[in-house]
Design an enzyme around this catalytic site. Structure first.
Site, PDB file in Angstrom:
ATOM      1  N   HIS A 105       2.135   2.170  -3.468  1.00 16.93           N
ATOM      2  CA  HIS A 105       1.180   2.760  -4.417  1.00 16.93           C
ATOM      3  C   HIS A 105       1.307   4.295  -4.452  1.00 16.93           C
ATOM      4  O   HIS A 105       0.936   4.922  -5.432  1.00 16.93           O
ATOM      5  CB  HIS A 105      -0.263   2.388  -4.059  1.00 16.93           C
ATOM      6  CG  HIS A 105      -0.713   1.079  -4.629  1.00 16.93           C
ATOM      7  ND1 HIS A 105      -0.451   0.700  -5.928  1.00 16.93           N
ATOM      8  CD2 HIS A 105      -1.419   0.062  -4.083  1.00 16.93           C
ATOM      9  CE1 HIS A 105      -0.972  -0.495  -6.144  1.00 16.93           C
ATOM     10  NE2 HIS A 105      -1.555  -0.914  -5.036  1.00 16.93           N
ATOM     11  N   HIS A 136      -5.427  -7.121 -10.285  1.00 17.33           N
ATOM     12  CA  HIS A 136      -4.511  -7.951  -9.498  1.00 17.33           C
ATOM     13  C   HIS A 136      -4.317  -9.284 -10.204  1.00 17.33           C
ATOM     14  O   HIS A 136      -5.253  -9.820 -10.791  1.00 17.33           O
ATOM     15  CB  HIS A 136      -5.076  -8.230  -8.100  1.00 17.33           C
ATOM     16  CG  HIS A 136      -5.431  -6.998  -7.327  1.00 17.33           C
ATOM     17  ND1 HIS A 136      -6.654  -6.384  -7.453  1.00 17.33           N
ATOM     18  CD2 HIS A 136      -4.721  -6.269  -6.457  1.00 17.33           C
ATOM     19  CE1 HIS A 136      -6.670  -5.322  -6.662  1.00 17.33           C
ATOM     20  NE2 HIS A 136      -5.511  -5.217  -6.052  1.00 17.33           N
ATOM     21  N   GLU A 150      -0.269  -3.279  -9.685  1.00 22.49           N
ATOM     22  CA  GLU A 150      -0.375  -4.138  -8.500  1.00 22.49           C
ATOM     23  C   GLU A 150       0.853  -5.037  -8.346  1.00 22.49           C
ATOM     24  O   GLU A 150       1.288  -5.313  -7.231  1.00 22.49           O
ATOM     25  CB  GLU A 150      -1.647  -4.980  -8.567  1.00 22.49           C
ATOM     26  CG  GLU A 150      -2.931  -4.162  -8.491  1.00 22.49           C
ATOM     27  CD  GLU A 150      -3.017  -3.310  -7.228  1.00 22.49           C
ATOM     28  OE1 GLU A 150      -2.524  -3.737  -6.174  1.00 22.49           O
ATOM     29  OE2 GLU A 150      -3.579  -2.203  -7.327  1.00 22.49           O
ATOM     30  N   GLU A 161       0.836  -1.222   0.000  1.00 27.29           N
ATOM     31  CA  GLU A 161       0.000   0.000   0.000  1.00 27.29           C
ATOM     32  C   GLU A 161       0.866   1.265   0.000  1.00 27.29           C
ATOM     33  O   GLU A 161       0.555   2.225  -0.699  1.00 27.29           O
ATOM     34  CB  GLU A 161      -0.966   0.001   1.185  1.00 27.29           C
ATOM     35  CG  GLU A 161      -2.015  -1.115   1.160  1.00 27.29           C
ATOM     36  CD  GLU A 161      -2.818  -1.187  -0.126  1.00 27.29           C
ATOM     37  OE1 GLU A 161      -2.956  -0.169  -0.816  1.00 27.29           O
ATOM     38  OE2 GLU A 161      -3.294  -2.292  -0.448  1.00 27.29           O
ATOM     39  N   ASP A 206       3.427  -5.330  -5.287  1.00 26.98           N
ATOM     40  CA  ASP A 206       3.757  -6.599  -4.621  1.00 26.98           C
ATOM     41  C   ASP A 206       5.265  -6.760  -4.465  1.00 26.98           C
ATOM     42  O   ASP A 206       5.754  -7.139  -3.389  1.00 26.98           O
ATOM     43  CB  ASP A 206       3.187  -7.791  -5.410  1.00 26.98           C
ATOM     44  CG  ASP A 206       1.706  -8.006  -5.134  1.00 26.98           C
ATOM     45  OD1 ASP A 206       1.163  -7.387  -4.194  1.00 26.98           O
ATOM     46  OD2 ASP A 206       1.076  -8.808  -5.867  1.00 26.98           O
TER      47      ASP A 206
END
Ligand SMILES: [Zn+2]
Length: 311
Positions: free
Chosen positions: A153, A272, A210, A150, A214
């Site tokens: 991002h 995702h 995404e 998060e 990760d």
């Protein structure tokens, strides 16, 4: 709320978040490709990030919303209108950076670029993601990687469009953006090769943002885990080293079950990658290889020049 999400858990997660943010700072300082101008803006964004853990600081007031047990259509219509008025009332008001966009009961987490904020609902702050009694390696490998995901991002292709106050302003220099995009293309190719159903591949471009998050999240969580050891060697528990438990916890957090039809739909629409392919993120971390002695030719091996490093 405290009954379901104790203050001690909240404090422990807040500590994890600050350790992850510190690790991100550390990483920004050692990045060779980022220009000082972009780095300064990135640091400012990290310093003003507003992190919500468990549940909102102030509860929204629903007193004026009438709900009747025998009027489902009316309930729906009144709820829509209530929400519309809530949004309309924001006009000409300062942005509430503490506003939540997920209920505490949701198993998810979110980055809110317009608020430069993160929400971690109480429901994700339990096993297999987080347990205040669990060993540090397990917490950093599971919820730590999600917190890192998060945070990152804020610094991806979408995050680059919003500054530290959440204002629409691209703060990347063209040269930095170019490097970021090139590293992204390598990740697009990596995910394009994954084939969840016969003949049906993951769309590397569609899932790029995404997948970057990760890889970054796991990288940052790994650094933060090692910082947390304070220079001491990690204990061996149940015959497993600290790094082994870290990667195991990451994999366990992505266990899932899905029907083929639903998987087919997700592959076409979801940004995702499917959960079992998200678990393969480990292949991009150098630390993964000595941890389980992964060798060329094995399924979870990736040659050093194909491992993608962004943050
Ligand atoms: Zn994400």
């Amino acid at each position: 709320m405290q009954r379901y999400f104790p203050a001690a858990s909240k404090a422990a997660v807040q500590q994890l978040v600050s350790n992850l943010i510190a690790a991100f700072h550390q990483r920004l300082n050692t990045l060779s490709w980022m220009t000082p101008a972009t780095r300064t803006k990135a640091e400012a964004k990290l310093d003003t990030l507003k992190v919500g853990v468990g549940y909102p600081e102030t509860w929204r007031n629903y007193a004026t919303l009438a709900i009747h047990h025998d009027d489902p259509l009316g309930n729906h219509q009144r709820a829509l209108k209530f929400e519309y008025q809530h949004q309309l009332a924001k006009l000409h008001q300062p942005v509430d950076r503490g506003e939540w966009w997920m209920t505490p009961q949701t198993v998810n987490a979110v980055n809110l670029p317009l608020q430069n904020a993160l929400n971690f609902p109480a429901a994700i702050l339990q096993p297999p993601f987080f347990n205040p009694k669990a060993d540090a390696a397990a917490n950093y490998g599971a919820i730590g990687a999600i917190i890192g995901h998060e945070i990152s991002h804020s610094f991806d292709n979408l995050g680059a469009d919003f500054d530290a106050q959440g204002k629409l302003e691209n703060w990347w220099t063209p040269a930095d953006l170019k490097h970021f995009e090139a590293a992204g293309q390598q990740l697009v190719q990596q995910y394009d090769q994954y084939q969840p159903l016969p003949g049906l591949h993951v769309n590397g471009q569609q899932t790029l943002g995404e997948n970057i998050a990760d890889v970054s999240g796991l990288t940052i969580a790994y650094i933060a885990y090692h910082n947390s050891l304070g220079g001491k060697p990690a204990p061996v528990i149940d015959g497993l080293s600290g790094d082994q438990r870290f990667f195991l916890a990451f994999g366990q957090a992505w266990r899932s079950k899905i029907r083929d039809a639903a998987l087919r739909q997700r592959l076409a629409t979801d940004v995702h990658a499917p959960a079992n392919f998200r678990a393969l993120t480990v292949r991009n971390l150098d630390a993964w290889y000595p941890a389980f002695d992964v060798k060329p030719g094995q399924k979870l091996y990736l040659a050093p020049d194909q491992r993608v490093k962004i943050w």
